[in-house]
Design a protein around this motif. Structure first.
Motif, PDB file in Angstrom:
ATOM      1  N   UNK A 136      -7.218  34.112 -80.544  1.00 47.94           N
ATOM      2  CA  UNK A 136      -6.232  35.057 -80.031  1.00 47.94           C
ATOM      3  C   UNK A 136      -6.858  36.063 -79.091  1.00 47.94           C
ATOM      4  N   UNK A 137      -6.019  36.862 -78.483  1.00 52.62           N
ATOM      5  CA  UNK A 137      -6.464  37.814 -77.471  1.00 52.62           C
ATOM      6  C   UNK A 137      -7.447  38.828 -78.068  1.00 52.62           C
ATOM      7  N   UNK A 138      -7.070  39.460 -79.174  1.00 53.73           N
ATOM      8  CA  UNK A 138      -7.950  40.444 -79.818  1.00 53.73           C
ATOM      9  C   UNK A 138      -9.244  39.790 -80.294  1.00 53.73           C
ATOM     10  N   UNK A 139      -9.107  38.577 -80.820  1.00 57.31           N
ATOM     11  CA  UNK A 139     -10.263  37.863 -81.363  1.00 57.31           C
ATOM     12  C   UNK A 139     -11.263  37.563 -80.254  1.00 57.31           C
ATOM     13  N   UNK A 140     -10.737  37.154 -79.092  1.00 57.46           N
ATOM     14  CA  UNK A 140     -11.640  36.796 -78.000  1.00 57.46           C
ATOM     15  C   UNK A 140     -12.472  37.994 -77.549  1.00 57.46           C
ATOM     16  N   UNK A 141     -11.932  39.209 -77.672  1.00 54.34           N
ATOM     17  CA  UNK A 141     -12.743  40.353 -77.263  1.00 54.34           C
ATOM     18  C   UNK A 141     -13.881  40.623 -78.239  1.00 54.34           C
ATOM     19  N   UNK A 154      -4.453  34.238 -70.129  1.00 53.14           N
ATOM     20  CA  UNK A 154      -3.574  33.075 -69.963  1.00 53.14           C
ATOM     21  C   UNK A 154      -3.657  32.131 -71.164  1.00 53.14           C
ATOM     22  N   UNK A 155      -4.876  31.979 -71.704  1.00 53.24           N
ATOM     23  CA  UNK A 155      -5.050  31.051 -72.815  1.00 53.24           C
ATOM     24  C   UNK A 155      -4.309  31.531 -74.075  1.00 53.24           C
ATOM     25  N   UNK A 156      -4.347  32.854 -74.315  1.00 51.96           N
ATOM     26  CA  UNK A 156      -3.831  33.367 -75.583  1.00 51.96           C
ATOM     27  C   UNK A 156      -2.383  33.841 -75.537  1.00 51.96           C
ATOM     28  N   UNK A 157      -2.044  34.577 -74.469  1.00 52.21           N
ATOM     29  CA  UNK A 157      -0.697  35.176 -74.449  1.00 52.21           C
ATOM     30  C   UNK A 157       0.048  34.877 -73.153  1.00 52.21           C
ATOM     31  N   UNK A 158      -0.617  34.271 -72.184  1.00 54.87           N
ATOM     32  CA  UNK A 158      -0.015  34.082 -70.867  1.00 54.87           C
ATOM     33  C   UNK A 158       0.636  32.730 -70.690  1.00 54.87           C
ATOM     34  N   UNK A 195       3.618  32.430 -75.851  1.00 56.97           N
ATOM     35  CA  UNK A 195       4.156  33.772 -75.608  1.00 56.97           C
ATOM     36  C   UNK A 195       4.619  33.973 -74.168  1.00 56.97           C
ATOM     37  N   UNK A 196       3.916  33.370 -73.194  1.00 61.22           N
ATOM     38  CA  UNK A 196       4.292  33.450 -71.772  1.00 61.22           C
ATOM     39  C   UNK A 196       4.483  34.889 -71.303  1.00 61.22           C
TER      40      UNK A 196
END
Lengths: 392, 343
Positions: B61-66, B312-316, B321-322
């Motif tokens: 996920x987005x938070x995880x990737x950071x 883009x991978x996580x939320x885009x 989620x787009x």
């Protein structure tokens, strides 16, 4: 005598061989170790917080909280202080605990009596209830009842078992009488009635002790406690105004609504603790020897009198100490409310901890509050236990 | 006699325990992380696309990737992270107590947290705002129509305050339903116990996309309640750690700006562009100034990706989620992502 002789032989000097000296030294050392450990933990926490730049202290209590609480017994808004917000949570905890204690006791006593009833069905049903509810985790039961509450239809399609009483996923909504001056008189009459009933029962007991004859107790008591307010109601013009709930945009307007969180928590606590109390009442009754009952009968007491005058007073002495533990459990278990969002003291304090970062202070307050409630219950129950105990 | 000795030993033990705790908390975060061999990262764990374990227990996920970005910067290995699922109420005590090194859990940067809670924040990783989602069958078009509504809110969040402010500003009333466990809270809303659920916008999008039986039954209202700049949070007082986390985040911005992706970064090592050479540690030792390997930016881009790839991978557009990037575009594309120079 021999023991006393032996004790006299022990040296009275200030030596660790002296029992008294040893006891004092041990207790002082224990107390010192505890104080030292607490002091070190405290200063260490304070030091670490200061080093991390965490502002500590209870100053935050007088600041504006900035968040709302779903249910409140006192006026409260997001503009209220943290202190007031915490009081709102505390009152919610006290409310749910008090109601649950009363209901669980009533349920427990009924179940306990049913467990020793000569009726086969009653005995089996109550045994089944006890085994199911005391052998599953309370949290599971809370979540179960909350899920049931959430599955109720939304307000617009609320169930209406009786005209004006609604069950929806917004809670249990029912009409309340509209306020009338007569209600004040009814309250006063009820207070007088209860006082008079207590006085009457005392007089009846003294009369019984003096003469051995019993005055009727049940009917005069009922007449005083129920009859007097009823008379006041009639004298006040018998107001029958009801504030009936009606559906408006999102929710009911009018009447009183008990939130699904509160209802679920209450049902779960009452059912769970009620099962334990049922067992306590059962073994309390069974622990009184059957000889006692037979002796009472031999003296010519009727069954009801035998139960009330011979069995129950002895059973109560056995029942009260474990009952106290159940009350304490219930109060502490009410903090599981956090899981389903009933705004109890823990839930509200958790939010305050998060908004202000005052975790140490918040947890200290929680400990203080639960300790105070528990000690108050213990004190009261111990007083009650002494009162009903053997007088020697 | 023996008991007294025992008690004395107990008291001594308590002393050394307390002293030991004080010493252990003194070491710089980086040393502790290196010694441990992995980063401890606090996350939400219930929001697919933002922070959640997959079927194999792998967090993504987005938070995880950071968090993975920070791990890649330190170890050159984005898998050297352990994740802990924390609720909104648990997250700050967990960080304060030192259980985790960084908190990447959609946490809003605000003054109180910065000044009084003993925290510091990375550059903003996502510019979001509090929004409201309602059941479509209510027919509500704007927040101000929600007089008397029940609102599901996560406790101990900035959202809780934003909601109180919004309803007050519109001079209407509401009933909060406050549940710590986000999944339980979402289910409570989906069961119609609440008319409205409040959260930051991507959070609402996750509930709608992943948890709702029929996503089209839920509408996110256009009201923008309050800015929610989300950032990685860590303990204050370790200047080096703040630099490491901050420049790891900047590296994802800078990589996108320079057109570096996980696919082309190997080729870019041979680039003639002096800025790219410095950035990737070919000619400069920027990483060492932070106490990191000098190729830390290369490791981040190669193993995790640049900001655009992470988004883009996580939320885009590559995720259910787009979400539109909105403000989360580079400054030159009309957004506000802007990295100071890597010099």
């Amino acid at each position: 005598m021999v023991e006393a002789e032996a004790r006299r032989l022990v040296p009275r000097a200030l030596s660790l061989d002296n029992e008294t000296v040893r006891a004092v030294v041990l207790q002082v050392a224990t107390a010192a170790a505890i104080v030292a450990a607490l002091y070190l933990l405290g200063t260490n926490a304070a030091h670490n917080m200061a080093r991390q730049g965490i502002v500590s202290g209870f100053g935050f209590l007088s600041q504006e909280a900035g968040y709302d609480v779903g249910e409140s017994w006192i006026a409260h808004s997001a503009r209220s202080t943290y202190a007031r917000t915490l009081v709102v949570g505390l009152l919610n905890t006290l409310y749910v605990s008090a109601v649950a204690i009363v209901l669980a006791t009533v349920l427990g006593v009924l179940v306990g009596i049913a467990r020793v009833s000569p009726n086969w069905l009653l005995r089996k049903v109550s045994a089944g209830y006890v085994e199911i509810f005391r052998n599953t985790p309370l949290l599971l039961q809370i979540v179960f009842w909350y899920t049931v509450m959430r599955q109720l239809p939304p307000p617009r399609r609320a169930l209406q078992p009786i005209e004006g009483v609604f069950l929806s996923n917004r809670g249990f909504t029912h009409p309340v009488p509209t306020w009338d001056p007569a209600h004040g008189w009814m309250l006063a009459a009820a207070a007088i009635g209860i006082g008079a009933a207590i006085a009457y029962r005392r007089a009846a007991r003294r009369h019984h002790e003096r003469t051995g004859r019993r005055w009727p107790v049940l009917w005069p008591t009922a007449a005083l406690v129920v009859g007097l307010p009823a008379l006041a109601w009639l004298a006040g013009g018998s107001p029958i105004g009801l504030d009936v709930p009606r559906m408006r945009a999102f929710n009911f307007q009018g009447g009183t609504t008990h939130s699904p969180e509160l209802v679920a928590l209450l049902i779960a606590l009452v059912a769970y603790i009620g099962a334990f109390i049922g067992e306590i009442v059962r073994f309390g009754i069974q622990a009184v020897g059957s000889g006692q009952r037979e002796a009472a009968r031999a003296l010519g007491l009727r069954d009801g009198h035998a139960l009330r005058l011979v069995v129950l007073p002895q059973a109560l002495r056995i029942i009260v100490p474990p009952l106290t533990s159940q009350y304490l459990n219930l109060v502490k278990d009410s903090s599981l409310a956090v899981w389903i969002g009933y705004p109890d003291f823990v839930s509200v304090t958790n939010t305050a901890i998060n908004q202000t970062g005052q975790a140490v202070e918040g947890i200290f307050l929680m400990m203080l509050v639960y300790l105070s409630i528990s000690l108050s219950i213990s004190l009261f129950m111990n007083w009650y236990n002494r009162r009903i105990g053997y007088r020697r | 006699m023996k008991a007294a000795t025992f008690l004395a030993a107990l008291a001594l033990g308590a002393v050394s325990l307390a002293a030991g705790a004080a010493v252990a908390a003194d070491g710089p975060t980086l040393a502790a992380v290196k010694q441990r061999g992995h980063l401890m990262c606090g996350g939400d764990g219930t929001r697919p696309g933002i922070s959640a374990p997959d079927a194999k227990g792998e967090w993504g996920g987005f938070d995880v990737d950071f968090c993975r970005v920070v791990a890649a910067a330190i170890f050159g290995d984005p898998t050297k992270v352990r994740f802990i699922a924390l609720t909104t109420v648990q997250r700050f005590p967990s960080l304060q107590s030192g259980e985790i090194d960084v908190l990447s859990r959609s946490t809003t940067h605000n003054l109180t947290r910065d000044a009084a809670l003993g925290f510091d924040f990375s550059p903003i990783t996502m510019y979001a705002h509090t929004a409201l989602m309602v059941h479509k069958d209510l027919g509500v078009k704007a927040g101000k129509e929600l007089d008397g509504a029940s609102v599901c809110v996560p406790p101990g969040t900035s959202i809780e305050r934003n909601i109180a402010d919004f309803w007050q500003q519109n001079n209407i009333k509401y009933k909060p339903v406050v549940i710590d466990n986000q999944k339980e809270l979402n289910e409570t809303y989906l069961a119609h116990r609440c008319d409205v659920i409040a959260n930051f916008l991507p959070g609402l999008a996750t509930i709608r996309a992943y948890q709702a039986a029929k996503p089209e039954d839920h509408v996110i209202l256009p009201d923008v309640l309050l800015k929610e700049p989300l950032a990685i949070t860590f303990r204050q007082g370790d200047a080096q750690w703040k630099d490491i986390v901050s420049w790891s985040v900047y590296a994802t911005f800078e990589a996108e700006e320079k057109g570096l992706t996980s696919k082309n970064v190997d080729a870019a090592l041979k680039s003639k562009d002096p800025e790219i050479q410095r950035l990737l540690g070919v000619t400069a030792d920027l990483g060492e100034k932070l106490g990191l390997p000098k190729d830390f930016v290369y490791q981040i881009v190669k193993k995790v990706g640049n900001y655009e790839e992470i988004w883009e991978k996580n939320v885009g557009k590559d995720a259910p989620l787009k979400l539109d990037r909105g403000l989360n575009k580079l400054w030159r594309d009309g957004g506000v992502l802007y990295s100071p120079p890597f010099q």
